[in-house]
Structures are given as structure tokens and as C-alpha cells.
Design a protein around this motif. Structure first.
Motif, PDB file in Angstrom:
ATOM      1  N   ILE A 123     -13.368 -27.866  43.586  1.00 42.73           N
ATOM      2  CA  ILE A 123     -13.915 -26.851  42.931  1.00 42.73           C
ATOM      3  C   ILE A 123     -13.800 -25.509  43.601  1.00 42.73           C
ATOM      4  CG2 ILE A 123     -16.177 -25.871  41.969  1.00 42.73           C
ATOM      5  CD1 ILE A 123     -16.736 -29.017  41.343  1.00 42.73           C
ATOM      6  N   THR A 124     -13.213 -24.539  42.922  1.00 40.69           N
ATOM      7  CA  THR A 124     -13.114 -23.120  43.671  1.00 40.69           C
ATOM      8  C   THR A 124     -14.117 -22.316  43.055  1.00 40.69           C
ATOM      9  OG1 THR A 124     -10.785 -23.548  43.808  1.00 40.69           O
ATOM     10  CG2 THR A 124     -11.404 -21.461  43.968  1.00 40.69           C
ATOM     11  N   ILE A 125     -14.699 -21.637  44.367  1.00 39.92           N
ATOM     12  CA  ILE A 125     -15.942 -20.693  44.024  1.00 39.92           C
ATOM     13  C   ILE A 125     -15.506 -19.301  44.712  1.00 39.92           C
ATOM     14  CG2 ILE A 125     -18.341 -20.399  44.332  1.00 39.92           C
ATOM     15  CD1 ILE A 125     -18.458 -23.755  44.754  1.00 39.92           C
ATOM     16  N   TRP A 126     -15.870 -18.206  43.900  1.00 35.79           N
ATOM     17  CA  TRP A 126     -15.756 -16.954  44.384  1.00 35.79           C
ATOM     18  C   TRP A 126     -17.194 -16.583  44.658  1.00 35.79           C
ATOM     19  CZ3 TRP A 126     -11.724 -14.158  40.698  1.00 35.79           C
ATOM     20  CH2 TRP A 126     -10.331 -14.895  41.141  1.00 35.79           C
ATOM     21  N   CYS A 127     -17.483 -15.889  45.766  1.00 35.01           N
ATOM     22  CA  CYS A 127     -18.744 -15.108  45.998  1.00 35.01           C
ATOM     23  C   CYS A 127     -18.326 -14.150  47.072  1.00 35.01           C
ATOM     24  CB  CYS A 127     -19.657 -15.963  46.255  1.00 35.01           C
ATOM     25  SG  CYS A 127     -19.405 -17.318  47.238  1.00 35.01           S
ATOM     26  N   TRP A 128     -19.470 -13.506  47.781  1.00 37.33           N
ATOM     27  CA  TRP A 128     -19.110 -12.215  48.444  1.00 37.33           C
ATOM     28  C   TRP A 128     -19.852 -12.089  49.978  1.00 37.33           C
ATOM     29  CZ3 TRP A 128     -21.045 -11.060  43.288  1.00 37.33           C
ATOM     30  CH2 TRP A 128     -22.481 -11.079  43.104  1.00 37.33           C
ATOM     31  N   ASP A 129     -20.769 -12.682  49.995  1.00 34.94           N
ATOM     32  CA  ASP A 129     -21.171 -12.491  51.470  1.00 34.94           C
ATOM     33  C   ASP A 129     -21.385 -13.747  52.399  1.00 34.94           C
ATOM     34  OD1 ASP A 129     -22.884 -11.933  53.644  1.00 34.94           O
ATOM     35  OD2 ASP A 129     -24.301 -10.479  52.675  1.00 34.94           O
ATOM     36  N   PRO A 130     -20.433 -13.376  53.499  1.00 36.52           N
ATOM     37  CA  PRO A 130     -20.347 -14.875  54.214  1.00 36.52           C
ATOM     38  C   PRO A 130     -21.403 -15.320  54.895  1.00 36.52           C
ATOM     39  CG  PRO A 130     -18.804 -12.937  54.880  1.00 36.52           C
ATOM     40  CD  PRO A 130     -19.728 -12.372  53.826  1.00 36.52           C
ATOM     41  N   PHE A 190     -14.530 -12.738  48.803  1.00 38.50           N
ATOM     42  CA  PHE A 190     -14.040 -11.614  48.677  1.00 38.50           C
ATOM     43  C   PHE A 190     -15.331 -10.593  48.792  1.00 38.50           C
ATOM     44  CE2 PHE A 190     -11.242 -14.235  46.323  1.00 38.50           C
ATOM     45  CZ  PHE A 190      -9.973 -14.029  46.830  1.00 38.50           C
ATOM     46  N   ALA A 191     -14.786  -9.242  48.921  1.00 36.03           N
ATOM     47  CA  ALA A 191     -15.831  -8.297  48.760  1.00 36.03           C
ATOM     48  C   ALA A 191     -16.464  -8.318  47.460  1.00 36.03           C
ATOM     49  CB  ALA A 191     -15.677  -6.818  48.940  1.00 36.03           C
ATOM     50  N   LYS A 192     -17.890  -7.981  47.050  1.00 33.35           N
ATOM     51  CA  LYS A 192     -18.413  -7.981  45.824  1.00 33.35           C
ATOM     52  C   LYS A 192     -17.721  -7.285  44.696  1.00 33.35           C
ATOM     53  CE  LYS A 192     -21.852  -5.816  43.772  1.00 33.35           C
ATOM     54  NZ  LYS A 192     -22.886  -5.000  43.636  1.00 33.35           N
ATOM     55  N   SER A 193     -17.051  -5.859  44.983  1.00 30.24           N
ATOM     56  CA  SER A 193     -16.287  -5.237  44.071  1.00 30.24           C
ATOM     57  C   SER A 193     -14.767  -5.946  43.900  1.00 30.24           C
ATOM     58  CB  SER A 193     -16.303  -3.958  44.337  1.00 30.24           C
ATOM     59  OG  SER A 193     -15.656  -3.764  45.766  1.00 30.24           O
ATOM     60  N   ASP A 194     -14.518  -6.634  44.900  1.00 27.41           N
ATOM     61  CA  ASP A 194     -13.344  -7.234  44.722  1.00 27.41           C
ATOM     62  C   ASP A 194     -13.316  -8.470  43.760  1.00 27.41           C
ATOM     63  OD1 ASP A 194     -12.495  -5.512  46.635  1.00 27.41           O
ATOM     64  OD2 ASP A 194     -12.250  -6.697  48.102  1.00 27.41           O
ATOM     65  N   VAL A 195     -14.574  -9.390  43.929  1.00 29.10           N
ATOM     66  CA  VAL A 195     -14.661 -10.221  43.060  1.00 29.10           C
ATOM     67  C   VAL A 195     -14.777  -9.941  41.483  1.00 29.10           C
ATOM     68  CG1 VAL A 195     -16.420 -11.873  42.379  1.00 29.10           C
ATOM     69  CG2 VAL A 195     -16.162 -11.673  44.651  1.00 29.10           C
ATOM     70  N   GLU A 196     -15.490  -8.682  41.306  1.00 26.69           N
ATOM     71  CA  GLU A 196     -15.600  -8.193  40.074  1.00 26.69           C
ATOM     72  C   GLU A 196     -14.167  -7.624  39.294  1.00 26.69           C
ATOM     73  OE1 GLU A 196     -18.399  -5.163  40.659  1.00 26.69           O
ATOM     74  OE2 GLU A 196     -20.004  -6.725  40.665  1.00 26.69           O
ATOM     75  N   GLN A 197     -13.338  -7.078  40.176  1.00 27.63           N
ATOM     76  CA  GLN A 197     -12.052  -6.623  40.002  1.00 27.63           C
ATOM     77  C   GLN A 197     -11.021  -7.628  39.639  1.00 27.63           C
ATOM     78  OE1 GLN A 197     -10.282  -3.246  41.454  1.00 27.63           O
ATOM     79  NE2 GLN A 197      -9.260  -3.786  39.519  1.00 27.63           N
ATOM     80  N   LYS A 198     -11.229  -8.719  40.535  1.00 24.67           N
ATOM     81  CA  LYS A 198     -10.285  -9.931  40.147  1.00 24.67           C
ATOM     82  C   LYS A 198     -10.725 -10.683  38.962  1.00 24.67           C
ATOM     83  CE  LYS A 198      -9.168 -12.763  43.796  1.00 24.67           C
ATOM     84  NZ  LYS A 198      -7.631 -12.505  43.931  1.00 24.67           N
ATOM     85  N   LEU A 199     -11.976 -10.846  38.712  1.00 29.41           N
ATOM     86  CA  LEU A 199     -12.344 -11.712  37.427  1.00 29.41           C
ATOM     87  C   LEU A 199     -12.220 -10.835  36.321  1.00 29.41           C
ATOM     88  CD1 LEU A 199     -14.216 -13.699  36.401  1.00 29.41           C
ATOM     89  CD2 LEU A 199     -16.359 -12.150  36.664  1.00 29.41           C
ATOM     90  N   SER A 236     -12.632  -5.882  54.299  1.00 37.57           N
ATOM     91  CA  SER A 236     -13.276  -5.626  53.208  1.00 37.57           C
ATOM     92  C   SER A 236     -14.405  -6.675  52.922  1.00 37.57           C
ATOM     93  CB  SER A 236     -12.252  -5.515  51.865  1.00 37.57           C
ATOM     94  OG  SER A 236     -12.895  -5.398  50.746  1.00 37.57           O
ATOM     95  N   SER A 237     -14.078  -7.841  52.837  1.00 39.16           N
ATOM     96  CA  SER A 237     -15.153  -8.690  52.681  1.00 39.16           C
ATOM     97  C   SER A 237     -16.218  -8.956  53.707  1.00 39.16           C
ATOM     98  CB  SER A 237     -14.722 -10.107  52.332  1.00 39.16           C
ATOM     99  OG  SER A 237     -14.765 -11.131  53.348  1.00 39.16           O
ATOM    100  N   LEU A 238     -15.712  -8.590  54.879  1.00 33.06           N
ATOM    101  CA  LEU A 238     -16.755  -8.533  55.943  1.00 33.06           C
ATOM    102  C   LEU A 238     -17.759  -7.264  55.938  1.00 33.06           C
ATOM    103  CD1 LEU A 238     -14.770  -9.236  59.443  1.00 33.06           C
ATOM    104  CD2 LEU A 238     -16.453 -10.558  58.306  1.00 33.06           C
TER     105      LEU A 238
END
Lengths: 424, 273
Positions: free
Chosen positions: A33-40, A68-77, B229-231
Motif C-alpha cells: 500500500i503506497t501512501i503520500w503524506c508530508w511531515d516526516p 513530499f512537501a504538503k503543497s507537493d502532495v497537492e500538486q501531484k494529486l 522541499s519535504s524537509l
């Protein structure tokens, strides 16, 4: 040329081998299961913990948490959904609550409905409202931004106020206290970033209203809660009981440095407050102040996000079962993420666990998590609509006018005009 | 006497202005480097002095980030993109300038027009293409769209104008074929043009963000720009760690630039003397 071939042939061969072995693995029915989210340090770490728990009982399911960064997750989605390239999407994605309706309504059929599987009555109602369209509920409620009034007991005591005096405040009383705190201690009551409409949103939702009504129509000029919220922020500014902050980091600095006596924000700030060991025992948490209008409460929310399963996912059934088993039922999981990551989930039953029961010495032995959990159930449900971010921009643009003493009704009209222009 | 004072004042003004500009352009780098040695809290407080947190930041960076893999990904993409772009685009630039015809001029202008289309408009069609070709989440997908760079073709064509036609004629008399002229005469003569283009293309490829972000899907394929960017976007970013990442990510482009600086300046001035 020869060199190039020599360098690449083995790699191509390797790739071919790799894809063969990949196919072999798939054939053995192992599911990833692949999951995208943003804060390590937050949702990524929490999802890894959740995945590890599920794999224990379902060894055939593994997890690939990609950050990914939050805005990056949104962009990719957005790109993935818009292009209709299903294999470019993950199985589960994290979406911020303010933006959830936008994705659900713009891409009908893209997300899997979970009503029927998940028992939503166990979650904070306002979190469920965010992900509901036409009676169908999509998504698994995750972290909450239930709000609290964090205050410095030591400063308030110097100004003559006890913790009892901080309970069940109105905003007017809060401002009065702020003025006395400044008089007696020289400290400002709170930090405020004039370019962040967060406080307006908190106050507005505490009275059960939003920029949009239940049908998604713009609700600005005739919105008593928004008017009262702007009024309150205007009063805080004219009473000059705030320390101005330029941006998020600066705002955080206002209380970590001990310059202000109170913070009104989401529960997720707790970790940052506690990161100053020299301030241990000096903080208390009370419900946020209340407006003096109909429907006003002491509970509100700022931020928060939830998990969504993609309808196109090949592992849809497993993904839904995973979310339901861990996020929907595992009380112990919620204790772990609270202790390790300071995450307050939206499952109300979690409050019965040991971690929620604990008294926190940092807050002078208060059972802060129990309190937050009480307030969580009381947060008024509102419809965040599709254009919360646009409306927020409009409010932010008008905050300076408020500071300069423009009447609130004029400010509301200006916001309404700007929102209408932006969303056409 | 007054003249001397005037000149001194003029010089003071000039150097003051230049100094200010130099400071403004160097300061971000300085802050970045100093930031890598400070804790996140100190950075937020605006500390611009060397701190003691360098070791902590570096070790946090290397535990949070699979640095060898991420840098290898970035390097692979940047080098592959640079070599292929230079090969394809310099051939095109050479061809457009040497073998002119009306149709080719039209083609050339059409190609230049593509410079005006923002990448955001191409993104989704390109993504669908890569999806159909089964290349999503591969480094090939990152490299492919950059190879036929209209800007680099344009740059090579402009520089080829300075390539003396006598050289080509002489080579022809000596019996060289077209590909031999390109490979053995043109490429060595245009060395500094290649060097300048190398720096430009390498930096663009290394810093490329939007397209890799869209097309790369897993932790194993990510480049350093995506990782930074993600960091930096965590709810409470550790700025010290972000700065360590940024410093490390800047080093390769710095190295390439200093290594090729002389050729770069020559290339900008015109390669053939």
C-alpha cells in the motif's frame, strides 16, 4: 558509444530482471500500500507506525510511505487526477481538511466512499462533516486541530488572576484581562500575525459558522460569527494587547521566548509549547473564550487533515481495511501517537486510553488531553466548502483595513466582493 | 583639489554601491552556511553567527535522509540530461546555422516559439504521455523532456555564427565528411561554448523541481531538491537540517561552476578568437 553501451547494458538487463522479480512478488499475492503524506516527524512517522501495526496481523500487506512537501502532495494529486493516469496515484493520500471538499467535488468518483465500512459515529462529528457529500462519507478522520487557550499561569498570577478566572471567558473579558496583564507585567497577552487569518477562522467556527453555508454558498456579509470574529480581532488590535509577528516562525517565537501571556490555537502546538523545559509548570490550558452571539461555544478547530483512499487503487480493499482496523478501532495506537508525536486523533474513544488519562506535570498536573478530548466532541460542524483558501486570502487582505479602524461592515463587504471575484 | 575630492567621492559612491550589491548577493549564501551550524530555534531568532549545532544537524540530516541514494539520483539525472542535451541541441544549433533554407528557418522560429509556453501548461499532457509509455517514476521520464532544449539550440546557433566558414571549407578540401567536420573541427573549436552550455544545463537539471516532483513517485527515485522541499515543509521544520541539505545540494553546482569558470566566461564573450 561503446562505453555507453557497456555502461548501460548491464543496467537495462538489471531493470529487466528487476521487473521480472517484481512480477514474481505480485504473483505471490503480497500487497504493497503506497501512501503520500508530508511531515516526516508527524503524519509520515504516524503512518509508518500504523502500517507496522497492521503488518503484524496481516503479514502479506506492506507499506510504502512516501513523503513530499504538503503543497507537493497537492500538486501531484491534482496532476494525477486531472490526467486520469491511475497508476500515477497512491493508494492512500493525506488531504488537509480545508481543501478536502475541493478534491471530493472536483473529482467525483476519484475517492472511495468508506461509509458502510467505517463506523463514523465514533468520531468527532465536525471531522466527519468535512468529508461528507450527499450522505456518502469519504475518508478516515485523522489529526484534529481542536483549539485551546494556553496561558502563562505565572504572568496571570502577577496580574491577579487565578486559573479559575481563565475558565469560560468571553472574548471581551479576555481583552480586559489582557490589558491588566500588560499593566501589571509589561507582557502582551498574545502574539498575532496580521497576515494570518487563523484567529478569525477559530472564532468564526466556534460559533458554528464558516465562509460558506451548508449548501456551499458564500456566507460573508450576513454572517454574524464572521462579523463578531473580525470585531474581536479589531478590538484586540485597538486595545494593543498583542505582539505583532511576521510569519509563522516569528509567531511561534512570541511564546517560546516568553514574551506573551497566552496562545489561542490548535492542540498540535502543545509539543512546541512543551519544547521549552524552562517553562515547565508555568502553563495552563483552558477552553478558548466565547463570543456573545447565538450558537457561540468554547470549542473550535484550526487545521487538521484526513486520509483518503483512491478509488482507482489496486489495493483498495486492503487500504480501507487497514484504515478501519487501525484508525477506526485501535485505541492503543492513539495512545502511542499521542505520546510519541503529540497527535490528537479524531476517534473519541481514544480518550479512554492510558495516555489520555495522564496528568501532565508540564501543565502543573492538569489532565490536558482529557480536556482537549472533551472539547473535540463539541467542535461545531461547518462546511469548509471548495474555496476556503480563497476566502482566507480575502480576509487576510482586509486585516490591515481593520487595524486602521475601518467599520467591520465595510470590511465584510470588501471581503465578500473579493471572494466573489475570486470564485466567480 | 576639488576635482580630487570629487573623484574620491565618486569612487566612494561606486565602491559603496558595489559593496552593497556584493553584500546583498553574498549574504543569503553566508546565512545558509551559518544556518547549517545553528539550531532551528537560533535560526528563527535570526542568529547570523557560527553556532555549535553543526554536528547535530549533519547527523540528523544523514539519519533522516538516505543521502547517497538521493545524491546519486540527482547526479544521474543531471549528468545524463546534460550530456544528452548538449549532444542533441548542439547538433541542431549547428545544423540550423550551417545548412540554411527557408523551411528550416520556419522550423527554427516555430521551435523558438515553444520557449514562450510555460511548463505548467505542458505538464499534464507530458504526464499523460509518460503514463502511456509506462515511464512514470523513472529517471528516464525526468530526462527525456529536457533533451530538446529550444534555448540551448538557440544558444548554439548564435555561437555557431562566429564559427569561421573557412575552417569548414578547408576541412572539406581535406576530404572530411560532415559528421567528421562536426566532431573533429566544430566540437574542439567550440569548447568554451560547450563549457558554458554545460554549466547552464547542468544547473537547470540539478535544480529542476516541478517536473521531477510530478513524475517521480517513490522515496527510492527522489532527487535532492524534492527531499529538501519535504524537509522544509514539516509543521515544525528543523531549519538547521534544511540548511545542511541546502549547503550540500549547492556544492555540486558550485564545483561545476568554478571548475569551468574560465571557459564559461570565454563562452559568454564568444568562443572563436
Amino acid at each position: 558509444m561503446d562505453n555507453l553501451a557497456r555502461a548501460y547494458l548491464p543496467r537495462i538487463a538489471g531493470l529487466a530482471l528487476a521487473s521480472v522479480s517484481f512480477l514474481a512478488v505480485t504473483a505471490a499475492e503480497a500487497k504493497e500500500i503506497t501512501i503520500w503524506c508530508w511531515d516526516p516527524n508527524f503524519n509520515v512517522a504516524i503512518m509508518k507506525e500504523a502500517g507496522a501495526r497492521y503488518t503484524k496481523t496481516h503479514p502479506d500487506v506492506t507499506f510504502n510511505v512516501v513523503d513530499f512537501a504538503k503543497s507537493d502532495v497537492e500538486q501531484k494529486l491534482q496532476t494525477g487526477l486531472a490526467s486520469g493516469t491511475a497508476d500515477a496515484l497512491p493508494d492512500i493520500v493525506l488531504i488537509e481538511d480545508y481543501g478536502a471538499q475541493k478534491y471530493l467535488q472536483s473529482f467525483p468518483g476519484a475517492f472511495a466512499p468508506l461509509s458502510g465500512t467505517v463506523d463514523y459515529s465514533g468520531f468527532a462529528p465536525y471531522k466527519v462533516e468535512v468529508m461528507t457529500i450527499d450522505g456518502q462519507v469519504y475518508g478516515m478522520p485523522f489529526d484534529s486541530g481542536v483549539t485551546g487557550l494556553y496561558y502563562r499561569k505565572d504572568y496571570l498570577e502577577q496580574a491577579g488572576f487565578k486559573p479559575e478566572d481563565m475558565q469560560n471567558l468571553t472574548w471581551d473579558r479576555f481583552i480586559e484581562i489582557g490589558q491588566q496583564v500588560e499593566e501589571k507585567t509589561g507582557k502582551k497577552m498574545m502574539g498575532l500575525d496580521p497576515n494570518d487569518a487563523g484567529l478569525v477562522r477559530i472564532i468564526m467556527q466556534s460559533a458554528g459558522q464558516w465562509y460558506f453555508d451548508k449548501d456551499g454558498k458564500t456566507n460573508v456579509t450576513g454572517n454574524p460569527a464572521l462579523k463578531a470574529a473580525l470585531d474581536t480581532v479589531g478590538k484586540i488590535m485597538s486595545a494593543n494587547i498583542y505582539k505583532p509577528a511576521a510569519g509563522w516562525s516569528d509567531w511561534v517565537g512570541t511564546f517560546t521566548s516568553g514574551d506573551v501571556a497566552a496562545v489561542v490555537t490548535g492542540v498540535w502546538i502543545t509539543g512546541t509549547v512543551k519544547a521549552q523545559p524552562d517553562q515547565a509548570g508555568k502553563w495552563g490550558v483552558a477552553p478558548i473564550p466565547k463570543l456573545s452571539i447565538d450558537g457561540a461555544t468554547h470549542a473550535s478547530n484550526l487545521g487538521g487533515s484526513s486520509w483518503y483512499v483512491l478509488e482507482s487503487s489496486a489495493e483498495k480493499a486492503e487500504a480501507i481495511d487497514f484504515l478501519n482496523e487501525i484508525y477506526g478501532k485501535d485505541i492503543d495506537f492513539y495512545q502511542t501517537i499521542l505520546l510519541e508525536r503529540g497527535a490528537v486523533g479524531s476517534l473519541l474513544a481514544a480518550r479512554g486510553g492510558a495516555a489520555y488519562e495522564q496528568a501532565d506535570p508540564f501543565f502543573g498536573g492538569e489532565k490536558v488531553w482529557q480536556n482537549f478530548s472533551d472539547w473535540l466532541a463539541k467542535v461545531p460542524s461547518v462546511n469548509y466548502g471548495i474555496f476556503t483558501n480563497e476566502a482566507d486570502t480575502a480576509v487576510t487582505a482586509q486585516l490591515p483595513a481593520l487595524t486602521q479602524g475601518t467599520p467591520v461592515d465595510d470590511v465584510l463587504k470588501a471581503i465578500d466582493a473579493e471572494v466573489s471575484a475570486q470564485i466567480q | 583639489m576639488t576635482n580630487g575630492i570629487g573623484r574620491a567621492a565618486g569612487a566612494l559612491l561606486t565602491y559603496g554601491f558595489l559593496g552593497l550589491m556584493a553584500f546583498l548577493s553574498v549574504f543569503p549564501f553566508l546565512w545558509m552556511a551559518l544556518g547549517a551550524t545553528n539550531s532551528s530555534i537560533d535560526i528563527i531568532k535570526g542568529r547570523v553567527l557560527p553556532g555549535a549545532a553543526l554536528a547535530t544537524n549533519v547527523s540528523t540530516f544523514f539519519t533522516q535522509v538516505n543521502a547517497p541514494l538521493v545524491f546519486w539520483n540527482s547526479a544521474k539525472i543531471a549528468i545524463l540530461a546534460t550530456v544528452l542535451t548538449l549532444a542533441v541541441s548542439s547538433l541542431a544549433g549547428y545544423g540550423f546555422e550551417i545548412f540554411r533554407s527557408r523551411q528550416r528557418e520556419r522550423l527554427y522560429r516555430a521551435m523558438l516559439l515553444t520557449l514562450m509556453i510555460p511548463f505548467a501548461a505542458l505538464m499534464i499532457p507530458l504526464f499523460i504521455m509518460m503514463g502511456k509509455a509506462g515511464l512514470i517514476n523513472t529517471h528516464i521520464a525526468v530526462v527525456l523532456p529536457t533533451i530538446g532544449s529550444a534555448f540551448v539550440v538557440f544558444y548554439f546557433r548564435q555561437c555557431t555564427k562566429a564559427f569561421p566558414s573557412e575552417l569548414r571549407d578547408a576541412a572539406k578540401v581535406d576530404g572530411l565528411k560532415e559528421w567528421q567536420i562536426f566532431l573533429f573541427i566544430y566540437v574542439p573549436v567550440m569548447r568554451s561554448t560547450y563549457a558554458a552550455a554545460f554549466i547552464i544545463v547542468f544547473m537547470t537539471a540539478w535544480n529542476n523541481y516541478l517536473w521531477p516532483l510530478i513524475v517521480l513517485q517513490s522515496n527510492e527515485t527522489k532527487t535532492i531538491t524534492l527531499v529538501i522541499s519535504s524537509l522544509a515543509s514539516a509543521y515544525y521544520p528543523d531549519y538547521g537540517v534544511v540548511m545542511v541539505g541546502t549547503v550540500l545540494a549547492t556544492l555540486p553546482t558550485l564545483a561545476v561552476f568554478f571548475f569551468m569558470q574560465r571557459q564559461f566566461v570565454q563562452g559568454m564573450l564568444g568562443s572563436v578568437k
